[in-house]
Design a protein around this motif. Structure first.
Motif, PDB file in Angstrom:
ATOM      1  N   PRO A 159     -45.623  22.544  -5.334  1.00  0.00           N
ATOM      2  CA  PRO A 159     -45.191  23.253  -6.549  1.00  0.00           C
ATOM      3  C   PRO A 159     -43.705  23.082  -6.867  1.00  0.00           C
ATOM      4  O   PRO A 159     -43.319  23.170  -8.040  1.00  0.00           O
ATOM      5  N   ASP A 160     -42.880  22.828  -5.874  1.00  0.00           N
ATOM      6  CA  ASP A 160     -41.455  22.598  -6.181  1.00  0.00           C
ATOM      7  C   ASP A 160     -41.248  21.294  -6.948  1.00  0.00           C
ATOM      8  O   ASP A 160     -40.282  21.152  -7.701  1.00  0.00           O
ATOM      9  N   PRO A 181     -57.972  20.066  -8.358  1.00  0.00           N
ATOM     10  CA  PRO A 181     -58.625  21.341  -8.027  1.00  0.00           C
ATOM     11  C   PRO A 181     -58.473  21.689  -6.548  1.00  0.00           C
ATOM     12  O   PRO A 181     -58.381  22.864  -6.211  1.00  0.00           O
ATOM     13  N   HIS A 182     -58.441  20.667  -5.658  1.00  0.00           N
ATOM     14  CA  HIS A 182     -58.324  21.056  -4.236  1.00  0.00           C
ATOM     15  C   HIS A 182     -56.964  21.649  -3.922  1.00  0.00           C
ATOM     16  O   HIS A 182     -56.858  22.513  -3.065  1.00  0.00           O
ATOM     17  N   HIS A 183     -55.925  21.224  -4.650  1.00  0.00           N
ATOM     18  CA  HIS A 183     -54.621  21.861  -4.409  1.00  0.00           C
ATOM     19  C   HIS A 183     -54.521  23.247  -5.052  1.00  0.00           C
ATOM     20  O   HIS A 183     -53.634  24.022  -4.696  1.00  0.00           O
ATOM     21  N   LEU A 184     -55.431  23.542  -5.977  1.00  0.00           N
ATOM     22  CA  LEU A 184     -55.429  24.863  -6.620  1.00  0.00           C
ATOM     23  C   LEU A 184     -56.406  25.843  -5.966  1.00  0.00           C
ATOM     24  O   LEU A 184     -56.208  27.048  -6.003  1.00  0.00           O
ATOM     25  N   PHE A 185     -57.499  25.307  -5.411  1.00  0.00           N
ATOM     26  CA  PHE A 185     -58.560  26.203  -4.929  1.00  0.00           C
ATOM     27  C   PHE A 185     -58.761  26.155  -3.408  1.00  0.00           C
ATOM     28  O   PHE A 185     -59.589  26.883  -2.877  1.00  0.00           O
ATOM     29  N   LEU A 186     -58.050  25.260  -2.709  1.00  0.00           N
ATOM     30  CA  LEU A 186     -58.133  25.204  -1.244  1.00  0.00           C
ATOM     31  C   LEU A 186     -56.714  25.283  -0.679  1.00  0.00           C
ATOM     32  O   LEU A 186     -55.751  24.921  -1.357  1.00  0.00           O
ATOM     33  N   SER A 187     -56.624  25.731   0.576  1.00  0.00           N
ATOM     34  CA  SER A 187     -55.307  25.803   1.222  1.00  0.00           C
ATOM     35  C   SER A 187     -55.413  25.264   2.649  1.00  0.00           C
ATOM     36  O   SER A 187     -56.488  24.882   3.107  1.00  0.00           O
ATOM     37  N   LEU A 188     -54.294  25.315   3.326  1.00  0.00           N
ATOM     38  CA  LEU A 188     -54.239  24.915   4.729  1.00  0.00           C
ATOM     39  C   LEU A 188     -55.258  25.675   5.577  1.00  0.00           C
ATOM     40  O   LEU A 188     -55.790  25.139   6.545  1.00  0.00           O
ATOM     41  N   GLU A 189     -55.535  26.904   5.194  1.00  0.00           N
ATOM     42  CA  GLU A 189     -56.550  27.675   5.938  1.00  0.00           C
ATOM     43  C   GLU A 189     -57.919  27.017   5.826  1.00  0.00           C
ATOM     44  O   GLU A 189     -58.652  26.926   6.809  1.00  0.00           O
ATOM     45  N   ASP A 190     -58.247  26.540   4.621  1.00  0.00           N
ATOM     46  CA  ASP A 190     -59.509  25.814   4.458  1.00  0.00           C
ATOM     47  C   ASP A 190     -59.459  24.507   5.241  1.00  0.00           C
ATOM     48  O   ASP A 190     -60.447  24.097   5.840  1.00  0.00           O
ATOM     49  N   ALA A 191     -58.300  23.864   5.225  1.00  0.00           N
ATOM     50  CA  ALA A 191     -58.160  22.574   5.916  1.00  0.00           C
ATOM     51  C   ALA A 191     -58.483  22.729   7.398  1.00  0.00           C
ATOM     52  O   ALA A 191     -59.142  21.875   8.001  1.00  0.00           O
ATOM     53  N   GLN A 192     -58.042  23.836   7.987  1.00  0.00           N
ATOM     54  CA  GLN A 192     -58.316  24.051   9.415  1.00  0.00           C
ATOM     55  C   GLN A 192     -59.808  24.200   9.671  1.00  0.00           C
ATOM     56  O   GLN A 192     -60.349  23.633  10.613  1.00  0.00           O
ATOM     57  N   ARG A 193     -60.458  24.917   8.769  1.00  0.00           N
ATOM     58  CA  ARG A 193     -61.906  25.113   8.881  1.00  0.00           C
ATOM     59  C   ARG A 193     -62.676  23.821   8.620  1.00  0.00           C
ATOM     60  O   ARG A 193     -63.663  23.514   9.272  1.00  0.00           O
ATOM     61  N   LEU A 194     -62.197  23.020   7.666  1.00  0.00           N
ATOM     62  CA  LEU A 194     -62.946  21.846   7.209  1.00  0.00           C
ATOM     63  C   LEU A 194     -62.718  20.605   8.057  1.00  0.00           C
ATOM     64  O   LEU A 194     -63.502  19.656   7.996  1.00  0.00           O
ATOM     65  N   GLY A 195     -61.652  20.580   8.832  1.00  0.00           N
ATOM     66  CA  GLY A 195     -61.348  19.385   9.628  1.00  0.00           C
ATOM     67  C   GLY A 195     -61.209  18.166   8.726  1.00  0.00           C
ATOM     68  O   GLY A 195     -60.525  18.237   7.701  1.00  0.00           O
ATOM     69  N   PRO A 196     -61.901  17.053   9.077  1.00  0.00           N
ATOM     70  CA  PRO A 196     -61.755  15.823   8.275  1.00  0.00           C
ATOM     71  C   PRO A 196     -62.196  15.997   6.819  1.00  0.00           C
ATOM     72  O   PRO A 196     -61.730  15.276   5.939  1.00  0.00           O
ATOM     73  N   TYR A 197     -63.080  16.965   6.562  1.00  0.00           N
ATOM     74  CA  TYR A 197     -63.560  17.186   5.187  1.00  0.00           C
ATOM     75  C   TYR A 197     -62.520  17.901   4.316  1.00  0.00           C
ATOM     76  O   TYR A 197     -62.727  18.067   3.120  1.00  0.00           O
ATOM     77  N   GLU A 209     -47.879  28.625  -1.008  1.00  0.00           N
ATOM     78  CA  GLU A 209     -47.482  27.526  -1.896  1.00  0.00           C
ATOM     79  C   GLU A 209     -48.562  27.241  -2.946  1.00  0.00           C
ATOM     80  O   GLU A 209     -48.254  26.868  -4.075  1.00  0.00           O
ATOM     81  N   VAL A 210     -49.809  27.450  -2.553  1.00  0.00           N
ATOM     82  CA  VAL A 210     -50.890  27.347  -3.544  1.00  0.00           C
ATOM     83  C   VAL A 210     -50.656  28.390  -4.648  1.00  0.00           C
ATOM     84  O   VAL A 210     -50.797  28.101  -5.840  1.00  0.00           O
ATOM     85  N   ALA A 211     -50.235  29.595  -4.235  1.00  0.00           N
ATOM     86  CA  ALA A 211     -49.965  30.662  -5.220  1.00  0.00           C
ATOM     87  C   ALA A 211     -48.861  30.231  -6.187  1.00  0.00           C
ATOM     88  O   ALA A 211     -48.908  30.564  -7.379  1.00  0.00           O
ATOM     89  N   LEU A 212     -47.890  29.469  -5.678  1.00  0.00           N
ATOM     90  CA  LEU A 212     -46.815  28.985  -6.559  1.00  0.00           C
ATOM     91  C   LEU A 212     -47.320  27.988  -7.597  1.00  0.00           C
ATOM     92  O   LEU A 212     -46.832  27.949  -8.727  1.00  0.00           O
ATOM     93  N   PHE A 213     -48.300  27.157  -7.218  1.00  0.00           N
ATOM     94  CA  PHE A 213     -48.918  26.263  -8.217  1.00  0.00           C
ATOM     95  C   PHE A 213     -49.469  27.097  -9.370  1.00  0.00           C
ATOM     96  O   PHE A 213     -49.304  26.756 -10.537  1.00  0.00           O
ATOM     97  N   ARG A 216     -46.831  28.508 -11.595  1.00  0.00           N
ATOM     98  CA  ARG A 216     -46.167  27.477 -12.407  1.00  0.00           C
ATOM     99  C   ARG A 216     -47.155  26.642 -13.217  1.00  0.00           C
ATOM    100  O   ARG A 216     -46.854  25.514 -13.622  1.00  0.00           O
ATOM    101  N   LEU A 217     -48.310  27.199 -13.457  1.00  0.00           N
ATOM    102  CA  LEU A 217     -49.367  26.481 -14.165  1.00  0.00           C
ATOM    103  C   LEU A 217     -48.912  25.953 -15.531  1.00  0.00           C
ATOM    104  O   LEU A 217     -49.376  24.917 -15.997  1.00  0.00           O
ATOM    105  N   SER A 218     -47.972  26.657 -16.152  1.00  0.00           N
ATOM    106  CA  SER A 218     -47.523  26.229 -17.492  1.00  0.00           C
ATOM    107  C   SER A 218     -46.802  24.881 -17.433  1.00  0.00           C
ATOM    108  O   SER A 218     -46.606  24.244 -18.462  1.00  0.00           O
ATOM    109  N   LEU A 219     -46.404  24.432 -16.242  1.00  0.00           N
ATOM    110  CA  LEU A 219     -45.690  23.158 -16.122  1.00  0.00           C
ATOM    111  C   LEU A 219     -46.634  21.975 -15.878  1.00  0.00           C
ATOM    112  O   LEU A 219     -46.201  20.839 -15.776  1.00  0.00           O
ATOM    113  N   ILE A 220     -47.936  22.277 -15.769  1.00  0.00           N
ATOM    114  CA  ILE A 220     -48.926  21.234 -15.458  1.00  0.00           C
ATOM    115  C   ILE A 220     -49.573  20.735 -16.753  1.00  0.00           C
ATOM    116  O   ILE A 220     -49.888  21.530 -17.631  1.00  0.00           O
ATOM    117  N   ASP A 221     -49.746  19.425 -16.877  1.00  0.00           N
ATOM    118  CA  ASP A 221     -50.360  18.872 -18.092  1.00  0.00           C
ATOM    119  C   ASP A 221     -51.861  18.678 -17.965  1.00  0.00           C
ATOM    120  O   ASP A 221     -52.587  18.752 -18.950  1.00  0.00           O
TER     121      ASP A 221
END
Ligand code: DOR
Ligand code: ZN
Ligand code: ZN
Length: 353
Positions: A159-160, A181-197, A209-213, A216-221
């Protein structure tokens, strides 16, 4: 029963894997998955085997799309360094130039070698789209400014980076960006659970940091899936490749976010329809409509998708809406899970002015 109707999504970032890796996906299965997700046109990335970097590889990809696509489509050109003549010769046949500044799946990485020259000579009309980690974003912003190039930052890593992109816009740089969508709807916590997936590039971020995305949604095209399927066997191998599928899940995830009041439906339409057309200077596909049945929120499944890879990293996430039907070029192409047209129905997207 509430029914939502809109012209369809344009997903500006997909990897349909053909030619070269059709065990993961091919143009038919990938564009069929797109229809299942309410996507009527896709822009396909060049990191194939062989990569889409010269006339023969571009001709072959165009031939395959013409034979097999069931959505409309555009093709990105890639570049690996060396002679820039193919960029000049082929620019008007592609939706943009994709540069892999940093490491990812495939061997298209160019680093910063010859980068300045490419920014100097790329003739458009499509933008230069970059796969860049945060450390490389200032470099490409500077080059876009110096050479007055239109720059599109793919899957913004952090998000920075949105703040840097916005600062460049304020200086007059023509820069746009997309978030997945994965940067908006998943986080590192999901990554730990999902492993390679849950492994992709750029990687998932901590929840704060996901919350910051979202702040700052108004900056995304654009929101684009970066649909990057790999088989389960590949994901479970000792060296799993990065990337996750996403064509079928973007719309229901966004509709749930709308339902929760996180953004408006008008804003979603900008992100998935209006801005993709504007940024890539595309003429909208003729007479298209996606109808979605809204009903109650539900949880996405981990399996049971049309993508050949068959899995999703979004299993268990809340979603809303099921695609009922899709019309394209005046004909119903998809209804209640059935494809109603033959491979090759999709057309190449055309450049407007
Ligand atoms: O995780 C990723 N996978 N990031 C990319 O940029 C490429 C993609 C792929 O092609 O698998
Ligand atoms: Zn990328
Ligand atoms: Zn990608």
């Amino acid at each position: 029963m509430a029914m939502l109707s809109f012209p369809g999504m344009i997903d500006v970032h997909v990897h349909l894997r053909e030619p070269g890796a059709t065990q993961k996906e091919d143009i038919f299965t990938g564009t069929r998955a797109a229809l299942a997700g309410g996507v009527i046109a896709v822009l396909d990335m060049p990191n194939n085997v062989p990569p889409t970097i010269d006339r023969p590889s571009l001709e072959e990809k165009k031939r395959l799309f013409a034979l097999k696509a069931v959505t409309d489509y555009g093709i990105f050109l890639g570049y690996v360094g060396g002679d820039v003549q193919p960029l000049l010769d082929l620019a008007d046949q592609v939706v943009g130039l994709k540069l892999y500044i940093d490491e990812t799946f495939g061997d298209l990485r160019m680093g910063t070698k010859n980068l300045e020259h490419v920014f100097e000579v790329w003739p458009g009309p499509g933008p230069i789209a970059v796969h860049a980690e945060s450390s490389s974003i200032p470099v490409v912003l500077e080059l876009a400014e110096r050479y007055k190039q239109r720059l599109h930052v793919c899957h913004v890593p952090h998000p920075d980076d949105l703040l840097l992109i916005e600062a460049a816009r304020q200086r007059g740089v023509e820069v746009t960006c997309e978030v997945t969508p994965h940067h908006l709807f998943l986080s590192l916590e999901d990554a730990q659970r999902l492993g390679p997936y849950g492994y992709m590039k750029p990687p998932l971020l901590p929840p704060a940091e996901v919350a910051l995305f979202w702040e700052r949604l108004s900056l995304i095209d654009v929101i684009a899936s970066d649909h990057a399927p790999h088989t389960k066997a590949e994901k479970e191998s000792p060296h799993p490749p990065p990337g996750v599928p996403g064509l079928e899940t973007t719309l229901p995830l966004l509709l749930y976010a709308v339902d929760e009041g996180r953004l408006s439906w008008e804003r979603v339409l900008e992100l998935i329809w209006e801005n993709p057309l504007r940024i890539f200077r595309l003429i909208p596909p003729k007479d298209s409509e996606v109808q979605v049945i809204l009903e109650e929120p539900y949880k996405l499944t981990q399996e049971g998708y049309y993508t050949r890879c068959g899995w999703s990293p979004f299993g268990g996430k809340w979603a809303l809406g099921r695609v009922h039907s899709v019309r394209l070029h005046g004909q119903t192409v998809w209804q209640e899970g059935q494809l109603l047209v033959d491979p090759g129905y999709g057309r190449p997207l055309r450049h407007g002015s």
